[in-house]
Each structure stands twice: as C-alpha cells, then as structure tokens.
Write an enzyme that holds these catalytic residues in place. Sequence first.
Site, mmCIF file in Angstrom:
data_model
loop_
_atom_site.group_PDB
_atom_site.id
_atom_site.type_symbol
_atom_site.label_atom_id
_atom_site.label_comp_id
_atom_site.label_asym_id
_atom_site.label_seq_id
_atom_site.Cartn_x
_atom_site.Cartn_y
_atom_site.Cartn_z
ATOM 1 N N GLY A 17 77.004 -82.176 23.419
ATOM 2 C CA GLY A 17 75.778 -81.491 23.178
ATOM 3 C C GLY A 17 74.482 -80.799 22.349
ATOM 4 N N ALA A 18 73.821 -81.021 22.893
ATOM 5 C CA ALA A 18 72.259 -81.544 21.851
ATOM 6 C C ALA A 18 71.381 -80.189 22.289
ATOM 7 C CB ALA A 18 72.003 -83.123 22.593
ATOM 8 N N ASP A 67 79.781 -80.809 31.271
ATOM 9 C CA ASP A 67 80.973 -80.570 30.693
ATOM 10 C C ASP A 67 82.125 -81.652 30.093
ATOM 11 O OD1 ASP A 67 83.845 -80.072 28.943
ATOM 12 O OD2 ASP A 67 84.446 -78.615 30.556
ATOM 13 N N ASN A 94 78.870 -85.551 19.288
ATOM 14 C CA ASN A 94 78.568 -84.494 18.919
ATOM 15 C C ASN A 94 78.943 -83.129 19.517
ATOM 16 O OD1 ASN A 94 76.464 -83.037 16.889
ATOM 17 N ND2 ASN A 94 76.188 -81.652 19.109
ATOM 18 N N TYR A 166 91.077 -76.728 14.431
ATOM 19 C CA TYR A 166 89.639 -77.394 14.085
ATOM 20 C C TYR A 166 90.397 -78.365 13.552
ATOM 21 C CZ TYR A 166 84.870 -77.614 13.020
ATOM 22 O OH TYR A 166 83.114 -78.374 12.627
ATOM 23 N N ALA A 168 92.752 -80.367 12.558
ATOM 24 C CA ALA A 168 92.883 -81.514 13.002
ATOM 25 C C ALA A 168 92.126 -82.262 14.586
ATOM 26 C CB ALA A 168 95.072 -80.218 13.706
ATOM 27 N N LYS A 170 89.568 -82.756 14.559
ATOM 28 C CA LYS A 170 88.767 -83.312 13.208
ATOM 29 C C LYS A 170 88.702 -85.179 13.240
ATOM 30 C CE LYS A 170 84.636 -80.876 15.164
ATOM 31 N NZ LYS A 170 84.016 -81.583 16.080
ATOM 32 N N ILE A 199 77.092 -76.700 7.430
ATOM 33 C CA ILE A 199 76.064 -76.379 8.563
ATOM 34 C C ILE A 199 75.019 -75.646 9.124
ATOM 35 C CG2 ILE A 199 74.167 -78.280 9.396
ATOM 36 C CD1 ILE A 199 75.203 -79.203 7.144
HETATM 37 P P1 NAP Z 1 76.253 -75.256 17.750
HETATM 38 O O1 NAP Z 1 74.938 -75.141 17.455
HETATM 39 O O2 NAP Z 1 76.952 -74.673 19.015
HETATM 40 O O3 NAP Z 1 76.021 -77.147 19.634
HETATM 41 C C1 NAP Z 1 77.299 -77.086 19.991
HETATM 42 C C2 NAP Z 1 76.273 -77.749 21.400
HETATM 43 O O4 NAP Z 1 77.824 -78.345 22.628
HETATM 44 C C3 NAP Z 1 76.380 -75.776 22.019
HETATM 45 O O5 NAP Z 1 75.702 -76.648 22.850
HETATM 46 C C4 NAP Z 1 77.281 -76.388 22.895
HETATM 47 O O6 NAP Z 1 77.483 -75.364 24.248
HETATM 48 C C5 NAP Z 1 78.105 -77.867 23.309
HETATM 49 N N1 NAP Z 1 78.997 -78.161 23.889
HETATM 50 C C6 NAP Z 1 80.410 -76.717 23.383
HETATM 51 N N2 NAP Z 1 80.910 -77.374 24.016
HETATM 52 C C7 NAP Z 1 80.681 -78.142 25.284
HETATM 53 C C8 NAP Z 1 81.045 -79.506 26.135
HETATM 54 N N3 NAP Z 1 82.686 -79.441 26.333
HETATM 55 N N4 NAP Z 1 80.253 -80.508 27.055
HETATM 56 C C9 NAP Z 1 79.027 -80.266 26.191
HETATM 57 N N5 NAP Z 1 78.099 -79.501 24.905
HETATM 58 C C10 NAP Z 1 79.559 -78.569 24.266
HETATM 59 O O7 NAP Z 1 77.164 -76.397 16.596
HETATM 60 P P2 NAP Z 1 76.516 -77.205 15.649
HETATM 61 O O8 NAP Z 1 76.807 -76.679 14.687
HETATM 62 O O9 NAP Z 1 75.780 -78.125 15.996
HETATM 63 O O10 NAP Z 1 78.010 -77.892 15.700
HETATM 64 C C11 NAP Z 1 78.012 -79.572 15.873
HETATM 65 C C12 NAP Z 1 78.969 -80.449 16.011
HETATM 66 O O11 NAP Z 1 79.453 -80.748 14.265
HETATM 67 C C13 NAP Z 1 80.035 -80.574 16.229
HETATM 68 O O12 NAP Z 1 81.412 -81.231 16.631
HETATM 69 C C14 NAP Z 1 80.662 -79.453 14.918
HETATM 70 O O13 NAP Z 1 82.157 -79.254 15.548
HETATM 71 C C15 NAP Z 1 79.862 -80.293 14.557
HETATM 72 N N6 NAP Z 1 80.487 -79.974 12.683
HETATM 73 C C16 NAP Z 1 79.232 -79.046 12.579
HETATM 74 C C17 NAP Z 1 78.683 -77.962 10.760
HETATM 75 C C18 NAP Z 1 78.529 -77.015 11.093
HETATM 76 O O14 NAP Z 1 78.311 -75.560 9.679
HETATM 77 N N7 NAP Z 1 77.496 -76.201 11.873
HETATM 78 C C19 NAP Z 1 79.734 -78.088 10.265
HETATM 79 C C20 NAP Z 1 80.884 -79.826 10.667
HETATM 80 C C21 NAP Z 1 81.357 -80.307 11.735
HETATM 81 P P3 NAP Z 1 78.211 -73.367 23.689
HETATM 82 O O15 NAP Z 1 77.743 -73.026 22.861
HETATM 83 O O16 NAP Z 1 78.040 -73.098 24.738
HETATM 84 O O17 NAP Z 1 79.436 -73.815 23.359
#
Ligand code: NAP
Length: 263
Positions: A17-18, A67, A94, A166, A168, A170, A199
């Site tokens: 997910g980078a 995926d 991630n 979400y 559960a 996590k 974030i």
């Molecule tokens: P983000 O900007 O949406 O980045 C996540 C990336 O992962 C996106 O490019 C997404 O693509 C991709 N992705 C989703 N499903 C995937 C799959 N099955 N295989 C490969 N790639 C996939 O989100 P982020 O906020 O940086 O979040 C990153 C991680 O941090 C997540 O696990 C999230 O739950 C966790 N987190 C975030 C926050 C926050 O406040 N931002 C807080 C706590 C935890 P799509 O855009 O197509 O879905």
Amino acid sequence: MTCEDERLRGKHALITGAGSGIGKAIALRFAREGAEVVVNDIKKEAAESTVDELKEFGHECFAIVADVSDSDQVQRMVKEYYSKFPSLEILVNNAGIGGSMNRVVSMPDEIWDRAMKINLRSVFLMCKYFGKLMIKQDAPEGQVRGKIINMSSARGKKGRANFAEYAASKAGIVSLTQSLALEMGKHRITVNCICPGVIHTPMYGPVTAEALASANQIEPPCLDYKPVGDPEDIANVAFFLASSDSDYMTGQSLMVTGGRLFV
Ligand code: NAP
C-alpha cells in the site's frame, strides 16, 4: 537526498500500500536511509508514481502491483520479488482500507468480510508467504535476520461506535503481531506493529472541523500543537522499528497518536 549515515544501507524492504499516504512516506524514508525498496500497491499508477520519487535516492527500487488480500497474487508477488532481490530484511504490511461508518445491527455482511480480508487476511498472507523465505535467509551470527512491521490502528486498541469492522480487523493485527513474534523469535525476526491515531492521508480524507471536534471529544490529544499527524510521523516510527535501535523489541504495538490515549 539521502541521509549521511544511511542506516538502512544494504537492506531490502517491501512496503504494501505504498502508492499513497503512510506507506509512501515510509518508502521515501527508507530510501533516504539507504534501503532498496519494493513498492506494492493495488493501483499501478500509484505504485509507479512512488517508485519515480524513490529513484531520486539512487538505490534499486521497483513496483509490484498486487492485491495483498488475494493468496494467488501474494504468491505471484513472492516470485516477482525474489526474481530481482536476493533477500527481504524489512517487510511493512501497511495496505488497508478505512471504516464504513455502519452500525453492527445494520452492517451488510460483505462490509465485515471485506474489512477482514483487506486489513487482516492480507497481513496473514504476506507474513506466511514472505515469512517462510525470510526465516531461511542468511544473517550474520547474533544479528537480527529480519523485521516485520504491521500497520494496525489506535482503533485496534479501543472500539468505537460505527467503526466495528475496522476496529476488529485492526485488533486482529495486534494479536497476530504477538503470535507471530512468538513464532519468529527463534529465527531472529522481530515482529512489531504501529497503531496510528488521526493521520492526514487520502484514506482519512479532509480533516473537517466537525470530524476533528468529534475525535477531540472522544480521545483528546495531549499535544495541543498538533491534533492531526502527518504520514512522516508514522514513517519516523517505522524507521525506528526497521533500524537496529529496536533490535531488542518484538511483539509490541506502538501507539503513535499525538497523545490521544485510547484507554
Ligand atoms: P491510503 O492513503 O488510502 O493508502 C493505502 C494504500 O493501500 C492505497 O493506495 C490503497 O489503494 C492501497 N491498498 C488498499 N487495499 C489494497 C490491497 N488489497 N492490496 C494492495 N494495496 C492496497 O491510507 P493510509 O491512511 O496511508 O493508511 C495506511 C495504513 O495505515 C492502513 O492500514 C490504515 O488502516 C492505517 N491507518 C491509517 C490512519 C489514518 O488516520 N490515516 C490511522 C490508523 C491506521 P486504494 O486507494 O485503491 O484503496
């Protein structure tokens, strides 16, 4: 520009997910610290755009579009990864999706299943298929062989109405991290997870005054100057967990929330 001491030089890292948000910030930080980085994302353009930015650091890097919640695609990813890189020292799980804002009593079954698949099953699959090769790779006697860093959430430590699936999924990552740490310790692989708070990323969306007021009411931040974190705040902690400074830590989940306690 790379860091002067390049503390991750010689390390190979894979970050899921980078193509966006936190994962992208981690990829950039690791490359600045000298690591050779593989960028995974489900979206080709997003993965390739991160790789383009990584090239500036002059280290080997490439994208794998997959995926990570699909077993066949993860196994294909393993082949693609090892066709170019000889080993994997740092795995960052991630990739994930956000919550649906449904109450449990009215949540469609598919919403629950999707969160479990993308947020939790993906971490299991990545740890299973990459982990089985990580445990076999060479490592100097007495040194850590590899590091696994999972992305949970502060919501995985404390539930909230309308966030059940979400939270559960996590919480499952926190538990999986502990179990895996117990299994991997004898192979000198550390397994830790990060629990970010609020974030500012595309997943979180625009931080409206209303959303912030609601978050502040439920879990007030201690750090007044910064109610919302940046992806780089999480990348800093991921770097610590990837570096030798955290070699004596495993099975831990680190809250990175600007002081929101989630208790
Ligand atoms: P983000 O900007 O949406 O980045 C996540 C990336 O992962 C996106 O490019 C997404 O693509 C991709 N992705 C989703 N499903 C995937 C799959 N099955 N295989 C490969 N790639 C996939 O989100 P982020 O906020 O940086 O979040 C990153 C991680 O941090 C997540 O696990 C999230 O739950 C966790 N987190 C975030 C926050 C926050 O406040 N931002 C807080 C706590 C935890 P799509 O855009 O197509 O879905």
